[in-house]
Scaffold this motif. Structure first.
Motif, PDB file in Angstrom:
ATOM      1  N   GLY A 104       0.802  -1.312   0.101  1.00 39.55           N
ATOM      2  CA  GLY A 104      -0.089  -0.172  -0.160  1.00 39.55           C
ATOM      3  C   GLY A 104       1.004   1.262   0.023  1.00 39.55           C
ATOM      4  N   VAL A 105       1.932   1.218   0.322  1.00 44.14           N
ATOM      5  CA  VAL A 105       2.783   2.566   0.480  1.00 44.14           C
ATOM      6  C   VAL A 105       3.940   2.635  -0.401  1.00 44.14           C
ATOM      7  N   VAL A 106       4.062   1.622  -1.192  1.00 40.12           N
ATOM      8  CA  VAL A 106       5.311   1.522  -2.374  1.00 40.12           C
ATOM      9  C   VAL A 106       5.251   2.880  -3.276  1.00 40.12           C
ATOM     10  N   ASP A 107       6.369   3.142  -3.694  1.00 50.44           N
ATOM     11  CA  ASP A 107       6.347   4.366  -4.925  1.00 50.44           C
ATOM     12  C   ASP A 107       7.068   3.878  -5.985  1.00 50.44           C
ATOM     13  N   THR A 108       7.624   2.520  -6.114  1.00 51.86           N
ATOM     14  CA  THR A 108       7.838   1.971  -7.482  1.00 51.86           C
ATOM     15  C   THR A 108       7.693   0.662  -7.558  1.00 51.86           C
ATOM     16  N   LEU A 179      -8.133   8.500  -2.257  1.00 49.14           N
ATOM     17  CA  LEU A 179      -9.426   8.088  -1.297  1.00 49.14           C
ATOM     18  C   LEU A 179      -8.770   8.574  -0.082  1.00 49.14           C
ATOM     19  N   TRP A 180      -8.206   8.193   0.733  1.00 48.91           N
ATOM     20  CA  TRP A 180      -7.814   8.686   2.287  1.00 48.91           C
ATOM     21  C   TRP A 180      -6.480   8.837   2.244  1.00 48.91           C
ATOM     22  N   LEU A 181      -5.896  10.079   2.996  1.00 45.49           N
ATOM     23  CA  LEU A 181      -4.507  10.416   3.476  1.00 45.49           C
ATOM     24  C   LEU A 181      -3.887  10.452   2.226  1.00 45.49           C
ATOM     25  N   GLY A 182      -4.349  11.079   1.336  1.00 42.44           N
ATOM     26  CA  GLY A 182      -3.511  11.187   0.011  1.00 42.44           C
ATOM     27  C   GLY A 182      -3.015   9.870  -0.762  1.00 42.44           C
ATOM     28  N   LEU A 183      -3.705   9.123  -0.498  1.00 39.64           N
ATOM     29  CA  LEU A 183      -3.293   7.557  -1.204  1.00 39.64           C
ATOM     30  C   LEU A 183      -4.589   7.152  -2.148  1.00 39.64           C
TER      31      LEU A 183
END
Length: 471
Positions: A104-108, A179-183
């Motif tokens: 859920g938190v990856v950026d690559t 959706l939520w928290l900028g994710l």
């Protein structure tokens, strides 16, 4: 090992509620197996747009969890023989939890691939531990129904994952929308898995260790206490004696134990491998990994595609309930035969519909008649799979092998099952780009092979004690 005729077994008096409770907790690993496998369905298109993946990289990503699952399945049984069944379930729960958050938190793309593989290891471990554990604690009279809970967990996990995907996408206005928290919604689809992962972890602290493992670990009194609670005190001592006797003539399972006089492996091991591979080669997970983008590609809207996918998952749950009701009455082998015949016909129908559809912008466009027919055929395929090969493969793998080779044979069969799943999953995008008719034609061919295989190779195991299983 066969029971001597002069020492009849004491009749079982199972504590059904206790056995059911711990079997459900064990099968919760199957729920996470299904959730983790299917959750990416609703995120595929958004991930493609986020990382500009392309069909090949996308196929690799969807299938990446399956490589981890193959490793988890191969080594999970061995680790369980060392640490015990319950500690390994706890490890699987932790793997599910960290994978859910990581995805859920990856950026690559690379990190997403990594966390999908981590979750896949948990899937693989759960896929072999739950059936083995349930088979070892369940009385023979209800073992098939309890073993089917693994598949029930899987299909419920698939359904919940797809329902959550659809809900989050609808809330955000699309899977790629914030959706939520900028994710984005697709990230929350993965992170939602943390909730059942924590529930599974907590549940594993409330169930007893497998009696077979306890006897093997030199704790027969604990094993008898567990069996007395689950199957009645009258038969507990006899079951412990049988386990001791089987262990006395056995040694730690090794891969070398699987060797046969001909064809490299024992015939029963080849049967297990065949069951594991054919369950995947019929293409069932194409429905649950790619159905959202598949239906969009042939003309359905994103919202309608989510709806159709959720309906298919509900059908899958319903027919698994039917399988649980029928398994002891009809038998494993008969259900496999019915399922193979039905899958062959429904997959062949899909192959013809896609092969004869008009091509618009490089993709088949199903018309007002072919579209509904394809939906019916796809759901009939799920019906026939869900009532047969879905649950019965897990039931049979958990009980068909003799005790002395069960651990090693399960490792091999589980590894093959996940590799077969990976092959189907990673090849589908390219096959679909070339011809959906060809793809479903191949799956129909393997469904026909599964029918012949069952007729020729599969033996009935209904009502037979684990200690009586033969090569």
């Amino acid at each position: 090992m066969s029971q001597d005729a002069t020492t009849p077994r004491v009749a079982e008096q199972p504590n059904t509620s206790a056995v059911l409770r711990i079997s459900i907790i064990a099968a919760f690993g199957g729920f996470l197996f299904g959730y983790d496998s299917a959750v990416i369905n609703g995120a595929v298109a958004a991930i493609d747009a986020e990382f500009d993946a392309g069909s090949v990289a996308l196929g690799v990503l969807v299938a990446s969890a399956l490589l981890g699952a193959a490793a988890g399945a191969f080594f999970g049984g061995r680790v369980a023989d060392i640490l015990g069944r319950v500690p390994v379930m706890k490890i699987a729960a932790v793997l599910f939890l960290v994978s859910a958050i990581g995805c859920g938190v990856v950026d690559t793309y690379g990190w997403l691939l990594f966390w999908r593989i981590v979750g896949g290891v948990g899937v693989g471990v759960a896929s072999v531990i739950a059936p083995a554990y349930i088979a070892e604690v369940a009385p023979a009279s209800i073992r098939g129904r309890l073993g089917s809970l693994q598949q029930m967990g899987i299909v419920l996990g698939i359904f919940i994952a797809l329902a959550v995907d659809a809900w989050l996408a609808a809330l955000a206005g699309g899977a790629a929308e914030e959706l939520w928290l900028g994710l984005e919604a697709w990230r929350w689809m993965f992170m939602a898995e943390a909730v059942p992962a924590i529930a599974y972890l907590v549940g594993t602290f409330t169930i007893p260790e497998s009696p077979r493992y306890l006897v093997e670990d030199g704790r027969p009194d604990e094993a008898q206490a567990v069996l007395a609670n689950l199957q009645g005190s009258a038969s507990a001592a006899e079951r412990v004696r049988l386990i001791k006797e089987s262990l006395r003539i056995e040694h730690k399972p090794r891969l070398s134990d699987l060797r046969g006089r001909t064809a490299g492996l024992k015939p029963i091991v080849w049967v297990g491998i065949g069951l594991a591979a054919l369950q995947q080669f019929v293409g069932i997970n194409v429905i649950f990994y790619y159905s959202t983008v598949l239906w969009q590609s042939v003309g359905f809207t994103e919202a309608d595609s989510f709806t159709v996918t959720v309906i298919t998952a509900i059908v899958n749950v319903a027919v698994t309930i039917v399988a649980i009701a029928l398994v002891e009455k009809v038998g494993r082998r008969r259900l496999l035969l019915v399922g193979s015949a039905g899958m062959t016909l429904s997959l062949a129908t899909l192959a013809v519909l896609f092969a004869t559809a008009d091509v618009v912008d490089g993709a088949p466009a199903l018309g007002p008649t072919a579209g509904p027919l394809a939906l019916v055929a796809a759901n009939l395929f799920v019906v026939f799979f869900g009532v047969s090969w879905g649950p019965m493969m897990w039931v049979l793998l958990g009980e068909m092998f003799p005790n002395r080779i069960r651990g090693a044979a399960l490792a091999v069969a589980g590894f093959v099952q996940w590799i077969a799943n990976w092959v189907v999953t990673v090849t589908f995008p390219a096959l679909a780009d070339f011809s959906l008719g060809l793809a479903y034609g191949l799956y129909a061919f393997f469904a026909l092979i599964s029918l012949v295989f069952t007729v020729k190779m599969v033996r009935e195991t209904t009502g037979i004690e684990l200690e009586d299983m033969q090569d």
